[in-house]
Write a protein that holds these residues in place. Structure first.
Motif, PDB file in Angstrom:
ATOM      1  N   VAL A 183       0.844  -1.197   0.000  1.00  9.75           N
ATOM      2  CA  VAL A 183       0.000   0.000   0.000  1.00  9.75           C
ATOM      3  C   VAL A 183       0.880   1.248   0.000  1.00  9.75           C
ATOM      4  N   PRO A 184       0.709   2.157  -0.960  1.00  7.26           N
ATOM      5  CA  PRO A 184      -0.298   2.113  -2.028  1.00  7.26           C
ATOM      6  C   PRO A 184       0.066   1.224  -3.210  1.00  7.26           C
ATOM      7  N   SER A 185       1.347   0.803  -3.306  1.00  5.58           N
ATOM      8  CA  SER A 185       1.743  -0.106  -4.378  1.00  5.58           C
ATOM      9  C   SER A 185       2.952  -0.902  -3.915  1.00  5.58           C
ATOM     10  N   TRP A 190      -1.473  -2.927   5.554  1.00  2.00           N
ATOM     11  CA  TRP A 190      -2.892  -2.601   5.660  1.00  2.00           C
ATOM     12  C   TRP A 190      -3.595  -3.823   6.234  1.00  2.00           C
ATOM     13  N   PRO A 226      -6.125  -0.300  -5.441  1.00  3.45           N
ATOM     14  CA  PRO A 226      -6.481   0.909  -6.198  1.00  3.45           C
ATOM     15  C   PRO A 226      -6.177   0.739  -7.683  1.00  3.45           C
ATOM     16  N   SER A 267      -2.351   0.400  -9.671  1.00  3.31           N
ATOM     17  CA  SER A 267      -1.330   0.186  -8.634  1.00  3.31           C
ATOM     18  C   SER A 267      -0.663  -1.180  -8.755  1.00  3.31           C
TER      19      SER A 267
END
Length: 203
Positions: free
Chosen positions: A99-101, A110, A142, A145
């Motif tokens: 997160v985010p990638s 997460w 997302p 990602s």
């Protein structure tokens, strides 16, 4: 008829799922993880979703809207650990470290699911019942990602250990200090772990 028979035979030999009646020309391939990602899978931990079966150590395929359904429709999976000790309790975690990638995991981990006090007898049948510290949150990578790893870790719970989240941990699911949590409650190394990879369903 011979052509249909040859198609079905080829499907079986390649390990692909049979096409659905309304999509006769599509074949759904289930790809297993390899390399470093496959090394995370230890101890025969099974993660079972509707229609997909055990997704441990595999990619979630895009066909038949599987990625969309795991992100938007299906609830928590059955988690089965046949080697569980009936006289012990366990802690189950589901986290996303990407997160985010995966290239920029600044908000790892997460927390998608955290259950303590799971009886070993229940784990043998895949029935995750215990003290839920974090309700199940569907995998929702997302857009754009890339693939995210959804990692399940099963720990043996020390006897008479009351495991809780701090007020700060309860407020936010992201940037969870999982390693500190494991150390604080003396959980040690996982007795079993597995992961599956998926990405945003329209990518």
């Amino acid at each position: 008829m011979k052509l249909l028979g040859a198609l079905l035979l080829a499907t079986l030999l390649t390990g692909a799922a049979a096409p659905w009646p309304d999509e006769p020309s599509r074949t759904c391939f289930f790809q297993m993880l390899s390399g470093v990602d496959s090394l995370f899978c230890r101890g025969d931990l099974e993660v079972i979703y509707p229609e997909l079966g055990d997704v441990g150590c595999s990619y979630i395929p895009k066909c038949h809207q599987y990625r969309q359904r795991i992100s938007r429709e299906w609830g928590s999976p059955r988690v089965r650990y046949p080697q569980a000790d009936k006289n012990k309790k366990y802690v189950l975690m589901l986290v996303d470290p990407d997160v985010p990638s995966r290239a920029n995991p600044k908000n790892r981990f997460w927390r998608h699911w955290l259950v303590t006090d799971i009886p070993g007898a229940n784990l043998r049948t895949g029935d995750v019942k215990g003290h839920v510290l974090t309700d199940y949150v569907r995998p929702t990578p997302p857009p754009l990602s890339g693939y995210h790893r959804y990692q399940l870790l099963l720990h043996e719970q020390p006897a008479h250990e009351a495991i809780t989240l701090s007020p700060e941990e309860r407020v936010s699911l992201g940037s969870w200090a999982m390693e500190s949590f494991v150390k604080q409650f003396r959980l040690g190394s996982p007795v079993a772990s597995t992961q599956f990879l998926t990405k945003y369903h329209q990518d």
